[in-house]
Design a protein around this motif. Structure first.
Motif, PDB file in Angstrom:
ATOM      1  N   THR A  29       0.786  -1.234   0.000  1.00 15.72           N
ATOM      2  CA  THR A  29       0.000   0.000   0.000  1.00 15.72           C
ATOM      3  C   THR A  29       0.827   1.298   0.000  1.00 15.72           C
ATOM      4  OG1 THR A  29      -1.749  -1.224   1.077  1.00 15.72           O
ATOM      5  CG2 THR A  29      -1.944   1.162   1.109  1.00 15.72           C
ATOM      6  N   PRO A  30       1.923   1.397   0.775  1.00 15.82           N
ATOM      7  CA  PRO A  30       2.665   2.662   0.756  1.00 15.82           C
ATOM      8  C   PRO A  30       3.077   3.090  -0.651  1.00 15.82           C
ATOM      9  CG  PRO A  30       3.470   1.289   2.523  1.00 15.82           C
ATOM     10  CD  PRO A  30       2.488   0.457   1.756  1.00 15.82           C
ATOM     11  N   PHE A  31       3.347   2.115  -1.518  1.00 16.55           N
ATOM     12  CA  PHE A  31       3.764   2.468  -2.868  1.00 16.55           C
ATOM     13  C   PHE A  31       2.613   3.052  -3.674  1.00 16.55           C
ATOM     14  CE2 PHE A  31       4.794   1.634  -7.329  1.00 16.55           C
ATOM     15  CZ  PHE A  31       6.001   2.290  -7.390  1.00 16.55           C
ATOM     16  N   LEU A  32       1.378   2.711  -3.276  1.00 15.75           N
ATOM     17  CA  LEU A  32       0.220   3.144  -4.059  1.00 15.75           C
ATOM     18  C   LEU A  32      -0.311   4.505  -3.625  1.00 15.75           C
ATOM     19  CD1 LEU A  32      -1.608  -0.304  -4.093  1.00 15.75           C
ATOM     20  CD2 LEU A  32      -0.349   0.736  -5.975  1.00 15.75           C
ATOM     21  N   VAL A  33       0.108   4.960  -2.431  1.00 16.53           N
ATOM     22  CA  VAL A  33      -0.350   6.266  -1.965  1.00 16.53           C
ATOM     23  C   VAL A  33       0.264   7.353  -2.844  1.00 16.53           C
ATOM     24  CG1 VAL A  33      -0.304   7.892  -0.037  1.00 16.53           C
ATOM     25  CG2 VAL A  33      -0.624   5.462   0.404  1.00 16.53           C
ATOM     26  N   MET A  34      -0.549   8.292  -3.280  1.00 13.24           N
ATOM     27  CA  MET A  34      -0.047   9.402  -4.087  1.00 13.24           C
ATOM     28  C   MET A  34       1.132  10.074  -3.384  1.00 13.24           C
ATOM     29  SD  MET A  34      -2.236  12.763  -5.171  1.00 13.24           S
ATOM     30  CE  MET A  34      -3.205  12.030  -6.464  1.00 13.24           C
ATOM     31  N   PRO A  35       2.278  10.237  -4.053  1.00 19.54           N
ATOM     32  CA  PRO A  35       3.448  10.807  -3.368  1.00 19.54           C
ATOM     33  C   PRO A  35       3.171  12.142  -2.698  1.00 19.54           C
ATOM     34  CG  PRO A  35       4.090   9.935  -5.497  1.00 19.54           C
ATOM     35  CD  PRO A  35       2.606   9.803  -5.432  1.00 19.54           C
ATOM     36  N   THR A  57      -1.192  24.497   1.974  1.00 25.05           N
ATOM     37  CA  THR A  57      -0.621  25.817   2.218  1.00 25.05           C
ATOM     38  C   THR A  57      -1.661  26.806   2.713  1.00 25.05           C
ATOM     39  OG1 THR A  57      -0.785  26.078  -0.166  1.00 25.05           O
ATOM     40  CG2 THR A  57       1.405  25.738   0.740  1.00 25.05           C
ATOM     41  N   SER A  58      -2.918  26.665   2.236  1.00 25.37           N
ATOM     42  CA  SER A  58      -3.913  27.645   2.656  1.00 25.37           C
ATOM     43  C   SER A  58      -4.548  27.254   3.991  1.00 25.37           C
ATOM     44  CB  SER A  58      -4.993  27.806   1.586  1.00 25.37           C
ATOM     45  OG  SER A  58      -5.715  26.613   1.440  1.00 25.37           O
ATOM     46  N   GLU A  59      -4.654  25.952   4.227  1.00 24.72           N
ATOM     47  CA  GLU A  59      -5.330  25.521   5.456  1.00 24.72           C
ATOM     48  C   GLU A  59      -4.476  24.521   6.213  1.00 24.72           C
ATOM     49  OE1 GLU A  59      -9.497  24.577   4.665  1.00 24.72           O
ATOM     50  OE2 GLU A  59      -9.071  25.151   2.604  1.00 24.72           O
ATOM     51  N   GLY A  60      -3.201  24.846   6.357  1.00 30.42           N
ATOM     52  CA  GLY A  60      -2.242  23.922   6.931  1.00 30.42           C
ATOM     53  C   GLY A  60      -2.650  23.353   8.278  1.00 30.42           C
ATOM     54  N   LEU A  61      -3.427  24.121   9.025  1.00 25.37           N
ATOM     55  CA  LEU A  61      -3.749  23.652  10.356  1.00 25.37           C
ATOM     56  C   LEU A  61      -4.941  22.702  10.367  1.00 25.37           C
ATOM     57  CD1 LEU A  61      -3.093  26.918  12.348  1.00 25.37           C
ATOM     58  CD2 LEU A  61      -1.714  24.845  12.250  1.00 25.37           C
ATOM     59  N   PHE A  62      -5.634  22.633   9.235  1.00 26.90           N
ATOM     60  CA  PHE A  62      -6.781  21.730   9.177  1.00 26.90           C
ATOM     61  C   PHE A  62      -6.327  20.332   8.795  1.00 26.90           C
ATOM     62  CE2 PHE A  62      -8.523  25.948   8.672  1.00 26.90           C
ATOM     63  CZ  PHE A  62      -9.556  25.938   9.597  1.00 26.90           C
ATOM     64  N   LEU A  63      -5.701  19.682   9.754  1.00 30.11           N
ATOM     65  CA  LEU A  63      -5.082  18.386   9.491  1.00 30.11           C
ATOM     66  C   LEU A  63      -6.091  17.337   9.061  1.00 30.11           C
ATOM     67  CD1 LEU A  63      -2.636  16.593   9.501  1.00 30.11           C
ATOM     68  CD2 LEU A  63      -2.931  16.254  11.956  1.00 30.11           C
ATOM     69  N   ALA A  64      -7.248  17.296   9.727  1.00 36.88           N
ATOM     70  CA  ALA A  64      -8.234  16.269   9.411  1.00 36.88           C
ATOM     71  C   ALA A  64      -8.736  16.435   7.980  1.00 36.88           C
ATOM     72  CB  ALA A  64      -9.400  16.333  10.392  1.00 36.88           C
ATOM     73  N   ARG A  65      -8.995  17.697   7.588  1.00 35.89           N
ATOM     74  CA  ARG A  65      -9.476  17.923   6.237  1.00 35.89           C
ATOM     75  C   ARG A  65      -8.391  17.546   5.221  1.00 35.89           C
ATOM     76  NH1 ARG A  65     -12.082  23.585   4.837  1.00 35.89           N
ATOM     77  NH2 ARG A  65     -13.134  23.012   6.771  1.00 35.89           N
ATOM     78  N   LEU A  66      -7.149  17.880   5.556  1.00 37.40           N
ATOM     79  CA  LEU A  66      -6.031  17.545   4.677  1.00 37.40           C
ATOM     80  C   LEU A  66      -5.940  16.031   4.487  1.00 37.40           C
ATOM     81  CD1 LEU A  66      -3.855  19.098   3.218  1.00 37.40           C
ATOM     82  CD2 LEU A  66      -2.436  18.955   5.265  1.00 37.40           C
ATOM     83  N   CYS A  67      -6.095  15.285   5.584  1.00 37.25           N
ATOM     84  CA  CYS A  67      -6.037  13.823   5.495  1.00 37.25           C
ATOM     85  C   CYS A  67      -7.195  13.286   4.664  1.00 37.25           C
ATOM     86  CB  CYS A  67      -6.045  13.198   6.891  1.00 37.25           C
ATOM     87  SG  CYS A  67      -4.443  13.305   7.695  1.00 37.25           S
ATOM     88  N   ALA A  68      -8.378  13.898   4.812  1.00 34.18           N
ATOM     89  CA  ALA A  68      -9.519  13.453   4.013  1.00 34.18           C
ATOM     90  C   ALA A  68      -9.225  13.657   2.530  1.00 34.18           C
ATOM     91  CB  ALA A  68     -10.773  14.206   4.432  1.00 34.18           C
ATOM     92  N   ALA A  69      -8.676  14.828   2.188  1.00 35.12           N
ATOM     93  CA  ALA A  69      -8.351  15.106   0.792  1.00 35.12           C
ATOM     94  C   ALA A  69      -7.294  14.132   0.285  1.00 35.12           C
ATOM     95  CB  ALA A  69      -7.865  16.547   0.637  1.00 35.12           C
ATOM     96  N   ALA A  70      -6.244  13.910   1.107  1.00 36.07           N
ATOM     97  CA  ALA A  70      -5.163  13.013   0.699  1.00 36.07           C
ATOM     98  C   ALA A  70      -5.679  11.590   0.505  1.00 36.07           C
ATOM     99  CB  ALA A  70      -4.041  13.035   1.737  1.00 36.07           C
ATOM    100  N   LEU A  71      -6.585  11.178   1.398  1.00 32.47           N
ATOM    101  CA  LEU A  71      -7.136   9.826   1.292  1.00 32.47           C
ATOM    102  C   LEU A  71      -7.974   9.673   0.024  1.00 32.47           C
ATOM    103  CD1 LEU A  71      -7.511   7.069   2.720  1.00 32.47           C
ATOM    104  CD2 LEU A  71      -9.583   7.999   3.739  1.00 32.47           C
ATOM    105  N   LEU A  72      -8.863  10.648  -0.209  1.00 36.79           N
ATOM    106  CA  LEU A  72      -9.709  10.584  -1.404  1.00 36.79           C
ATOM    107  C   LEU A  72      -8.851  10.589  -2.667  1.00 36.79           C
ATOM    108  CD1 LEU A  72     -12.687  12.969  -0.552  1.00 36.79           C
ATOM    109  CD2 LEU A  72     -12.710  10.477  -0.714  1.00 36.79           C
ATOM    110  N   ALA A  73      -7.783  11.400  -2.669  1.00 34.52           N
ATOM    111  CA  ALA A  73      -6.924  11.502  -3.849  1.00 34.52           C
ATOM    112  C   ALA A  73      -6.192  10.193  -4.113  1.00 34.52           C
ATOM    113  CB  ALA A  73      -5.918  12.633  -3.663  1.00 34.52           C
ATOM    114  N   SER A  74      -5.823   9.491  -3.030  1.00 34.37           N
ATOM    115  CA  SER A  74      -5.038   8.266  -3.192  1.00 34.37           C
ATOM    116  C   SER A  74      -5.892   7.035  -3.476  1.00 34.37           C
ATOM    117  CB  SER A  74      -4.218   7.995  -1.926  1.00 34.37           C
ATOM    118  OG  SER A  74      -3.369   9.074  -1.649  1.00 34.37           O
ATOM    119  N   LEU A  75      -7.157   7.098  -3.077  1.00 34.80           N
ATOM    120  CA  LEU A  75      -7.995   5.894  -3.144  1.00 34.80           C
ATOM    121  C   LEU A  75      -8.074   5.231  -4.525  1.00 34.80           C
ATOM    122  CD1 LEU A  75     -11.103   6.080  -0.799  1.00 34.80           C
ATOM    123  CD2 LEU A  75      -9.211   4.445  -0.804  1.00 34.80           C
ATOM    124  N   PRO A  76      -8.281   5.988  -5.621  1.00 33.52           N
ATOM    125  CA  PRO A  76      -8.410   5.297  -6.908  1.00 33.52           C
ATOM    126  C   PRO A  76      -7.219   4.396  -7.208  1.00 33.52           C
ATOM    127  CG  PRO A  76      -8.966   7.615  -7.142  1.00 33.52           C
ATOM    128  CD  PRO A  76      -8.445   7.440  -5.754  1.00 33.52           C
TER     129      PRO A  76
END
Lengths: 315, 282
Positions: A133-139, B241-260
């Motif tokens: 999984t770590p490899f699949l996470v967007m960098p 950069t704009s909402e650096g302190l909103f960690l939970a929202r950042l993680c949600a965005a990162a998770l959604l972006a990585s999921l596909p």
């Protein structure tokens, strides 16, 4: 007539036919064969080679996008500047440290994990899925995850964990910026190495392993004298591909440390990016690009020989 | 100690080591997976739970962050990423499959030189060409244009696709092709009804790799796009950069972006290995 005569006759007839077809292959056939290749070849040349020629041209000029009127031919002056630029040397060294550090650590970890995964146990598929999984996470996402959630000095998880052991909080990305970047990179690239080595382990001929165990070879002996030599090709390939990708690392550096503090953790791609897009110094950035390409060609020509051996490319 | 007891001891000791190794494997798997799990967990937290010291382990999950990300105007970014990824992958296959055919089944002369050329473009550092691409794109008025990314992503993935597809074509048994030509099937028919069905899994694997690299690409997207053509990785960075302190929202965005890509990779683990080694490892 003996069968061998028939064979020989048949053989000479086949040879004659082959020679005839070879002549026919000549022109028209040659182009018919090249046809399907040309679109891809022309496209690749235009999109990847032309810009590089332009880079060489820019590298011989003094051009700054902030001063549009100024565009002079300066010969090799940009290259002389680079030779005197200590930041360039430092970022080049960082590139080497980050690339080799990441690839070697990831490879060692990858071998260990691959060996562990090559044994039958309940839930092996799940463990493997978790490990890739770590490899699949967007960098970009993983850089954010590492710099903010894991390595943040006040609420980062790593500092909380070492706090349990009584170690004081560390501001990772400013105190140990290269180490912080390596953590994120090794985490991302270990699964890649593991997958390649695992494929190698699974391609091992089982009868050889059985023969070794029948001959009384212990597990260590079997590993060093049979498995490792067999894995060599896979390890070489993993290191080579890893270097090709990791040397271009940009995302982690841009997001985790911005090359800082100062230029302590900048690699060449990041430094050139800074010169081009923050300094708008087109001539300098182009000249650095050319130097990087020359260095790459030197390393790559050795590497390519290796890759061709691994891929067993034949005409 | 007699030979008998020694042999009877062996399996017991083997089982014990086996248990230790299996436990070790699980510990390492959990360690590697943990950051992803932590990212996912944080995405379901409220902001004050996300950035807390000591970390919050137990909480009632909320979908607020996902809602904020989705309703916060991420549509354009996702659409841009989808176009850049989808169209470039399609173009890569349209250009790459015939090229691989010309390097395997009915080979042109100097096959290894051509292969060498394709792979060498992957070694050309991207930073070495970004400056002219930026300047020329500016002159052609195609900065912040999604089609610029489509062209660049096609060029970025084409060499990988050529190498990969070649390895799949080389696996097609020669007798099959001979049989097709004896039956009088023309080139196009052989291609359509014999060859393509046989390499279809290869095409799928190649597409997967192209999708992963294009979806995750950041360097070109950062430098060549602004507001109109920005892709998902750029969205994450601007959120940071704009909402650096909103960690939970950042993680949600990162998770959604990585999921596909995560899901695609999980489903196609076998093809992944082959793709990552550019067809060298079966």
């Amino acid at each position: 007539m003996s069968t061998s005569t028939i064979d020989r006759l048949e053989g000479s007839r086949r040879a004659a036919r082959a020679a005839a077809s070879e002549r026919a292959v000549s022109r028209a056939e040659g182009w018919r064969r090249r046809g399907p290749l040309l679109p891809a070849l022309v496209f690749t040349i235009i999109v990847t080679q032309l810009p590089f020629l332009v880079t060489i041209w820019y590298s011989l000029r003094a051009q700054n996008l902030l001063r549009p009127g100024e565009d002079l031919f300066v010969g090799l002056a940009n290259y002389v500047d680079i030779a005197a630029d200590s930041t360039f040397r430092q970022t080049a060294l960082n590139s080497v440290v980050i690339t080799l550090g990441c690839v070697l650590v990831a490879m060692v970890l990858g071998i260990v994990l691959a060996l562990l995964l090559d044994r039958p146990f309940a839930g092996r598929g799940v463990a493997r899925t978790m490990l890739i999984t770590p490899f699949l996470v967007m960098p970009v996402a993983s850089s954010v995850l590492w710099s903010v959630a894991l390595l943040n000095p006040t609420y980062g998880l790593l500092n909380w964990a070492i706090g349990l052991l009584g170690i004081e909080a560390v501001d990772w990305t400013s105190t140990f910026p290269v180490v912080a970047i390596l953590m994120a990179l090794v985490w991302q690239w270990t699964p890649f190495m593991m997958l390649l080595v695992l494929a190698g382990l699974q391609a091992q001929p089982k009868d050889v392993l059985e023969a070794a165990s029948v001959d009384g070879a212990g597990p260590w002996r079997t590993f060093t004298s049979i498995t490792l030599p067999h894995l060599r090709r896979y390890i070489e390939l993993g290191v080579l591909l890893g270097v090709i990708y990791v040397v271009n690392t940009f995302d982690q550096i841009y997001l985790m440390t911005a090359g800082g503090p100062g230029t302590a953790s900048a690699n060449l791609p990041f430094y050139i990016y800074q010169r081009a897009f923050l300094g708008f110094d087109i001539g300098q950035a182009a000249a650095m690009g050319v130097v990087v390409v020359i260095a790459t060609i030197i390393v790559a020509s050795a590497a390519l020989r290796l890759i061709f051996r691994s891929f067993e490319v034949k005409e | 100690m007699s030979a008998d007891t020694r042999t009877s001891l062996r399996p017991a000791r083997g089982r014990a080591t086996g248990g230790v190794l299996t436990t070790l494997t699980w510990l390492l798997a959990l360690a590697f997976f943990f950051p992803v799990a932590w990212m996912a967990a944080t995405a379901f937290k409220q902001e004050n739970q996300a950035a807390s010291d000591p970390p919050t382990w137990f909480f009632s999950p909320t979908l607020d962050q996902f809602r904020a990300v989705i309703e916060g105007g991420s549509g354009t970014y996702v659409a841009n990423s989808a176009i850049a990824t989808g169209v470039s992958t399609l173009l890569v296959l349209l250009l790459g499959v015939p090229a691989a055919y010309a390097l395997s089944i009915r080979p042109v002369e100097k096959v290894s030189d051509v292969l060498f050329f394709f792979i060498s473009t992957k070694m050309l550092p991207v930073v070495a060409v970004i400056v002219p691409i930026y300047v020329v794109a500016g002159q052609l008025k195609v900065l912040d244009n999604i089609w610029t990314l489509v062209v660049l992503y096609t060029a970025m993935n084409l060499p990988i696709a050529v190498w990969m597809m070649r390895s799949f074509f080389l696996e097609v048994p020669g007798e099959v092709l001979e049989a097709a030509s004896v039956d009088g099937a023309g080139l196009m028919r052989t291609m359509r009804s014999v060859l393509l069905p046989m390499v279809a899994p290869g095409i799928a694997a190649t597409a997967l790799i192209c999708v992963i690299f294009a979806w995750n690409e950041f360097f070109f997207a950062l430098n060549l796009t602004a507001s109109r053509a920005a892709t998902v990785p750029v969205l994450i960075v601007s959120t940071m950069t704009s909402e650096g302190l909103f960690l939970a929202r950042l993680c949600a965005a990162a998770l959604l972006a990585s999921l596909p890509v995560i899901i695609a990779g999980w489903v196609a683990q076998k093809q992944l290995v082959r793709g990552l080694s550019m067809g060298a490892i079966k």
